[in-house]
Write a protein that holds these residues in place. Structure first.
Motif, PDB file in Angstrom:
ATOM      1  N   SER A 229      -9.355   8.775  -4.801  1.00 54.67           N
ATOM      2  CA  SER A 229      -9.395   9.212  -6.194  1.00 54.67           C
ATOM      3  C   SER A 229      -9.019   8.058  -7.122  1.00 54.67           C
ATOM      4  CB  SER A 229      -8.449  10.396  -6.409  1.00 54.67           C
ATOM      5  OG  SER A 229      -7.120  10.027  -6.103  1.00 54.67           O
ATOM      6  N   VAL A 230      -9.656   8.018  -8.280  1.00 51.45           N
ATOM      7  CA  VAL A 230      -9.419   6.950  -9.257  1.00 51.45           C
ATOM      8  C   VAL A 230      -8.061   7.148  -9.913  1.00 51.45           C
ATOM      9  CG1 VAL A 230     -10.266   5.924 -11.392  1.00 51.45           C
ATOM     10  CG2 VAL A 230     -11.877   6.664  -9.659  1.00 51.45           C
ATOM     11  N   SER A 231      -7.346   6.057 -10.109  1.00 45.96           N
ATOM     12  CA  SER A 231      -6.020   6.102 -10.722  1.00 45.96           C
ATOM     13  C   SER A 231      -5.991   5.176 -11.927  1.00 45.96           C
ATOM     14  CB  SER A 231      -4.967   5.673  -9.706  1.00 45.96           C
ATOM     15  OG  SER A 231      -3.701   5.618 -10.309  1.00 45.96           O
ATOM     16  N   PHE A 232      -5.576   5.724 -13.068  1.00 50.67           N
ATOM     17  CA  PHE A 232      -5.438   4.918 -14.283  1.00 50.67           C
ATOM     18  C   PHE A 232      -3.990   4.808 -14.726  1.00 50.67           C
ATOM     19  CE2 PHE A 232      -9.849   6.381 -14.687  1.00 50.67           C
ATOM     20  CZ  PHE A 232     -10.469   5.166 -14.882  1.00 50.67           C
ATOM     21  N   TYR A 233      -3.090   5.585 -14.126  1.00 47.77           N
ATOM     22  CA  TYR A 233      -1.709   5.631 -14.595  1.00 47.77           C
ATOM     23  C   TYR A 233      -0.762   5.664 -13.413  1.00 47.77           C
ATOM     24  CZ  TYR A 233       2.364   7.200 -17.247  1.00 47.77           C
ATOM     25  OH  TYR A 233       3.596   7.290 -17.826  1.00 47.77           O
ATOM     26  N   GLN A 234       0.298   4.866 -13.490  1.00 47.85           N
ATOM     27  CA  GLN A 234       1.331   4.890 -12.467  1.00 47.85           C
ATOM     28  C   GLN A 234       2.571   5.505 -13.077  1.00 47.85           C
ATOM     29  OE1 GLN A 234       2.586   1.105 -10.957  1.00 47.85           O
ATOM     30  NE2 GLN A 234       4.007   2.014  -9.513  1.00 47.85           N
ATOM     31  N   GLN A 235       3.052   6.582 -12.490  1.00 43.26           N
ATOM     32  CA  GLN A 235       4.216   7.281 -13.005  1.00 43.26           C
ATOM     33  C   GLN A 235       5.478   6.722 -12.372  1.00 43.26           C
ATOM     34  OE1 GLN A 235       3.842  11.472 -12.729  1.00 43.26           O
ATOM     35  NE2 GLN A 235       5.798  11.885 -13.679  1.00 43.26           N
ATOM     36  N   ALA A 236       6.525   6.601 -13.178  1.00 44.21           N
ATOM     37  CA  ALA A 236       7.805   6.098 -12.688  1.00 44.21           C
ATOM     38  C   ALA A 236       8.529   7.184 -11.901  1.00 44.21           C
ATOM     39  CB  ALA A 236       8.664   5.649 -13.856  1.00 44.21           C
ATOM     40  N   ASP A 237       9.438   6.744 -11.015  1.00 39.45           N
ATOM     41  CA  ASP A 237      10.238   7.713 -10.259  1.00 39.45           C
ATOM     42  C   ASP A 237      11.355   8.280 -11.141  1.00 39.45           C
ATOM     43  OD1 ASP A 237      12.150   5.705 -10.378  1.00 39.45           O
ATOM     44  OD2 ASP A 237      12.089   5.257  -8.240  1.00 39.45           O
ATOM     45  N   ASP A 238      12.249   9.075 -10.562  1.00 34.03           N
ATOM     46  CA  ASP A 238      13.315   9.722 -11.325  1.00 34.03           C
ATOM     47  C   ASP A 238      14.258   8.726 -11.986  1.00 34.03           C
ATOM     48  OD1 ASP A 238      12.271  12.117 -10.517  1.00 34.03           O
ATOM     49  OD2 ASP A 238      13.669  12.376  -8.849  1.00 34.03           O
ATOM     50  N   LYS A 239      14.386   7.542 -11.416  1.00 35.71           N
ATOM     51  CA  LYS A 239      15.282   6.517 -11.965  1.00 35.71           C
ATOM     52  C   LYS A 239      14.580   5.611 -12.980  1.00 35.71           C
ATOM     53  CE  LYS A 239      18.048   6.443  -7.791  1.00 35.71           C
ATOM     54  NZ  LYS A 239      18.534   5.653  -6.662  1.00 35.71           N
ATOM     55  N   GLY A 240      13.296   5.798 -13.190  1.00 36.00           N
ATOM     56  CA  GLY A 240      12.555   4.977 -14.150  1.00 36.00           C
ATOM     57  C   GLY A 240      11.930   3.739 -13.549  1.00 36.00           C
ATOM     58  N   ASN A 241      11.980   3.601 -12.222  1.00 38.81           N
ATOM     59  CA  ASN A 241      11.400   2.436 -11.557  1.00 38.81           C
ATOM     60  C   ASN A 241       9.928   2.683 -11.260  1.00 38.81           C
ATOM     61  OD1 ASN A 241      13.969   1.236 -11.455  1.00 38.81           O
ATOM     62  ND2 ASN A 241      14.443   2.343  -9.579  1.00 38.81           N
ATOM     63  N   LEU A 242       9.124   1.649 -11.435  1.00 34.05           N
ATOM     64  CA  LEU A 242       7.702   1.773 -11.155  1.00 34.05           C
ATOM     65  C   LEU A 242       7.370   1.448  -9.710  1.00 34.05           C
ATOM     66  CD1 LEU A 242       6.254   0.320 -14.433  1.00 34.05           C
ATOM     67  CD2 LEU A 242       6.207   2.675 -13.676  1.00 34.05           C
ATOM     68  N   GLY A 243       8.045   0.507  -9.117  1.00 29.87           N
ATOM     69  CA  GLY A 243       7.786   0.171  -7.722  1.00 29.87           C
ATOM     70  C   GLY A 243       6.414  -0.450  -7.518  1.00 29.87           C
ATOM     71  N   THR A 244       6.013  -0.539  -6.265  1.00 29.13           N
ATOM     72  CA  THR A 244       4.718  -1.114  -5.919  1.00 29.13           C
ATOM     73  C   THR A 244       3.647  -0.033  -5.997  1.00 29.13           C
ATOM     74  OG1 THR A 244       5.822  -2.630  -4.404  1.00 29.13           O
ATOM     75  CG2 THR A 244       3.447  -2.380  -4.151  1.00 29.13           C
ATOM     76  N   PRO A 245       2.572  -0.266  -6.743  1.00 35.88           N
ATOM     77  CA  PRO A 245       1.515   0.748  -6.844  1.00 35.88           C
ATOM     78  C   PRO A 245       0.821   0.971  -5.506  1.00 35.88           C
ATOM     79  CG  PRO A 245       1.276  -0.915  -8.552  1.00 35.88           C
ATOM     80  CD  PRO A 245       2.318  -1.407  -7.602  1.00 35.88           C
ATOM     81  N   ARG A 246       0.514   2.230  -5.202  1.00 35.11           N
ATOM     82  CA  ARG A 246      -0.255   2.555  -3.996  1.00 35.11           C
ATOM     83  C   ARG A 246      -1.742   2.411  -4.238  1.00 35.11           C
ATOM     84  NH1 ARG A 246       1.180   8.297  -2.318  1.00 35.11           N
ATOM     85  NH2 ARG A 246       1.291   8.557  -4.545  1.00 35.11           N
ATOM     86  N   ALA A 247      -2.148   2.418  -5.500  1.00 31.47           N
ATOM     87  CA  ALA A 247      -3.564   2.332  -5.844  1.00 31.47           C
ATOM     88  C   ALA A 247      -4.035   0.879  -5.779  1.00 31.47           C
ATOM     89  CB  ALA A 247      -3.796   2.882  -7.247  1.00 31.47           C
ATOM     90  N   THR A 248      -5.156   0.654  -5.094  1.00 27.12           N
ATOM     91  CA  THR A 248      -5.763  -0.673  -4.996  1.00 27.12           C
ATOM     92  C   THR A 248      -7.270  -0.555  -5.148  1.00 27.12           C
ATOM     93  OG1 THR A 248      -6.055  -0.579  -2.611  1.00 27.12           O
ATOM     94  CG2 THR A 248      -3.960  -1.489  -3.408  1.00 27.12           C
ATOM     95  N   ARG A 249      -7.910  -1.674  -5.418  1.00 24.94           N
ATOM     96  CA  ARG A 249      -9.376  -1.680  -5.509  1.00 24.94           C
ATOM     97  C   ARG A 249     -10.016  -1.416  -4.149  1.00 24.94           C
ATOM     98  NH1 ARG A 249      -8.793  -6.218  -9.462  1.00 24.94           N
ATOM     99  NH2 ARG A 249      -9.388  -5.310 -11.449  1.00 24.94           N
ATOM    100  N   GLU A 250      -9.341  -1.830  -3.081  1.00 27.58           N
ATOM    101  CA  GLU A 250      -9.894  -1.662  -1.741  1.00 27.58           C
ATOM    102  C   GLU A 250     -10.014  -0.194  -1.339  1.00 27.58           C
ATOM    103  OE1 GLU A 250      -7.326  -3.855  -2.398  1.00 27.58           O
ATOM    104  OE2 GLU A 250      -8.694  -5.554  -2.481  1.00 27.58           O
ATOM    105  N   ASN A 251      -9.234   0.693  -1.940  1.00 29.12           N
ATOM    106  CA  ASN A 251      -9.296   2.120  -1.621  1.00 29.12           C
ATOM    107  C   ASN A 251     -10.517   2.806  -2.223  1.00 29.12           C
ATOM    108  OD1 ASN A 251      -6.896   2.018  -0.195  1.00 29.12           O
ATOM    109  ND2 ASN A 251      -5.645   2.557  -1.951  1.00 29.12           N
ATOM    110  N   CYS A 252     -11.177   2.172  -3.179  1.00 28.58           N
ATOM    111  CA  CYS A 252     -12.342   2.777  -3.828  1.00 28.58           C
ATOM    112  C   CYS A 252     -13.548   2.729  -2.889  1.00 28.58           C
ATOM    113  CB  CYS A 252     -12.673   2.053  -5.128  1.00 28.58           C
ATOM    114  SG  CYS A 252     -11.358   2.138  -6.348  1.00 28.58           S
ATOM    115  N   SER A 253     -14.291   3.820  -2.849  1.00 29.69           N
ATOM    116  CA  SER A 253     -15.435   3.901  -1.916  1.00 29.69           C
ATOM    117  C   SER A 253     -16.499   2.851  -2.218  1.00 29.69           C
ATOM    118  CB  SER A 253     -16.030   5.299  -1.972  1.00 29.69           C
ATOM    119  OG  SER A 253     -16.507   5.577  -3.280  1.00 29.69           O
ATOM    120  N   TRP A 254     -16.675   2.462  -3.470  1.00 34.15           N
ATOM    121  CA  TRP A 254     -17.714   1.487  -3.818  1.00 34.15           C
ATOM    122  C   TRP A 254     -17.289   0.061  -3.499  1.00 34.15           C
ATOM    123  CZ3 TRP A 254     -15.448   4.819  -7.295  1.00 34.15           C
ATOM    124  CH2 TRP A 254     -14.454   4.294  -8.095  1.00 34.15           C
TER     125      TRP A 254
END
Length: 67
Positions: free
Chosen positions: A38-63
């Protein structure tokens, strides 16, 4: 009066966004995807406000996957 409502509405919308970031690595015409494809445009912060490493990558896209 309409301008005031527009300004107040815009300000409320922007303050409601909370911590996070839009388009962590991609763009509208070249987005990043979650591991399920699924396409991701937004990364939500955790409960402490940290963004961390995004799980979304270009390699996950089917195209972007090799056939």
């Amino acid at each position: 009066m309409k301008k005031i409502i527009l300004v107040v509405g815009t300000a409320m919308l922007l303050t409601a966004c909370g911590p996070g970031r839009w388009e962590p690595f991609g763009a509208f015409n070249d987005p990043v995807c979650m591991p399920d494809g699924s396409v991701s445009f937004y990364q939500q912060a955790d409960d402490k406000g940290n963004l961390g490493t995004p799980r979304a990558t270009r390699e996950n896209c089917s195209w972007n996957k090799a056939k």
